[in-house]
Scaffold this active site. Structure first.
Site, PDB file in Angstrom:
ATOM      1  N   GLY A  46      22.672  46.702 -10.580  1.00 18.52           N
ATOM      2  CA  GLY A  46      22.296  45.334 -10.254  1.00 18.52           C
ATOM      3  C   GLY A  46      23.038  44.897  -8.999  1.00 18.52           C
ATOM      4  N   GLN A  51      26.688  39.289  -2.933  1.00 20.09           N
ATOM      5  CA  GLN A  51      27.538  40.473  -2.749  1.00 20.09           C
ATOM      6  C   GLN A  51      27.348  41.143  -1.390  1.00 20.09           C
ATOM      7  OE1 GLN A  51      26.219  42.093  -6.787  1.00 20.09           O
ATOM      8  NE2 GLN A  51      28.239  42.997  -6.536  1.00 20.09           N
ATOM      9  N   CYS A  93      31.326  46.332 -11.649  1.00 21.28           N
ATOM     10  CA  CYS A  93      30.705  45.595 -10.549  1.00 21.28           C
ATOM     11  C   CYS A  93      31.026  46.294  -9.233  1.00 21.28           C
ATOM     12  CB  CYS A  93      31.262  44.171 -10.542  1.00 21.28           C
ATOM     13  SG  CYS A  93      30.573  43.125  -9.257  1.00 21.28           S
ATOM     14  N   LEU A  94      30.012  46.424  -8.360  1.00 20.59           N
ATOM     15  CA  LEU A  94      30.254  47.078  -7.065  1.00 20.59           C
ATOM     16  C   LEU A  94      31.276  46.310  -6.225  1.00 20.59           C
ATOM     17  CD1 LEU A  94      26.599  48.105  -6.059  1.00 20.59           C
ATOM     18  CD2 LEU A  94      28.418  49.573  -6.968  1.00 20.59           C
ATOM     19  N   HIS A 135      25.304  38.609 -15.670  1.00 17.88           N
ATOM     20  CA  HIS A 135      26.299  39.037 -14.679  1.00 17.88           C
ATOM     21  C   HIS A 135      25.802  38.738 -13.255  1.00 17.88           C
ATOM     22  CE1 HIS A 135      29.180  42.372 -13.176  1.00 17.88           C
ATOM     23  NE2 HIS A 135      28.480  42.033 -12.119  1.00 17.88           N
ATOM     24  N   GLU A 136      24.535  39.085 -12.978  1.00 22.57           N
ATOM     25  CA  GLU A 136      24.010  38.911 -11.609  1.00 22.57           C
ATOM     26  C   GLU A 136      23.816  37.429 -11.270  1.00 22.57           C
ATOM     27  OE1 GLU A 136      24.233  41.329  -9.715  1.00 22.57           O
ATOM     28  OE2 GLU A 136      24.435  42.865 -11.263  1.00 22.57           O
ATOM     29  N   HIS A 139      26.963  35.883 -10.202  1.00 16.93           N
ATOM     30  CA  HIS A 139      27.292  36.148  -8.792  1.00 16.93           C
ATOM     31  C   HIS A 139      26.724  35.060  -7.886  1.00 16.93           C
ATOM     32  CE1 HIS A 139      29.339  39.966  -8.489  1.00 16.93           C
ATOM     33  NE2 HIS A 139      28.434  40.615  -9.205  1.00 16.93           N
TER      34      HIS A 139
HETATM   35 NI    NI Z   1      28.541  42.518 -10.067  1.00 18.97          NI
END
Ligand code: NI
Length: 167
Positions: A46, A51, A93-94, A135-136, A139
């Site tokens: 995701g 991000q 998470c990236l 989660h997304e 962000h």
């Molecule tokens: Ni993330």
């Protein structure tokens, strides 16, 4: 398509709130495609526009789940219902490299979004995909998964992620 740079903690841009898009036009479609390519390249499942330093409410997800379109490309995703039942999943998470931890969230959610063709869609999901959607969308509101932890645990993961980045 082009690869985008994924921001890592402690980049302050990860704390910014993203703005709704007016319409999914060619520019937004290109951004969705670039985000998807970047997500595959970095082996994530995701990615939110926040991000990659863009404050637009865009999320891309690709999950092994036959009940939803794959990949899931979304503009203005919004959760309209949360189950009372809560469930924990291990999240990473990236933007917080190599840190995984269990986060408790609503076990199912109903959400609406505009798809790649600017059509309004509605889905109800549970399991890890439900956790991923939450989660997304977090962000897009400047919230990281580690913000759901105690400050002690959050700071530990944050320090580890930042140290990894510097090594
Ligand atoms: Ni993330």
């Amino acid at each position: 398509m082009a690869l985008l740079k994924v921001l890592k903690v402690p980049d302050p841009r990860l704390k910014l709130k993203a703005h709704p898009v007016e319409k999914v036009d060619a520019d937004i479609q290109r951004l969705m495609d670039d985000m998807l390519e970047t997500m595959y390249h970095d082996k994530g499942c995701g990615l939110a526009a926040t991000q990659v330093g863009i404050q637009k409410r865009i999320v891309v997800i690709d999950f092994a789940d036959e009940r939803t379109p794959k990949p899931l490309l979304m503009a203005n995703p919004e959760i309209v219902w949360y189950s009372d039942r809560r469930e924990a999943f291990t999240e990473g998470c990236l933007s917080v490299p190599n840190q995984w931890t269990s986060i408790v969230r609503a076990s199912s959610v109903k959400f609406q979004y505009l798809d790649r063709h600017n059509k309004r869609q509605e889905l109800t999901v549970d399991g890890i995909l439900g956790a991923c959607i939450q989660h997304e969308i977090d962000h897009l509101n400047g919230v990281l998964f580690i913000d759901h932890l105690s400050s002690l645990k959050r700071n530990l993961l944050l320090r580890r992620a930042i140290k990894l980045k510097e090594d």
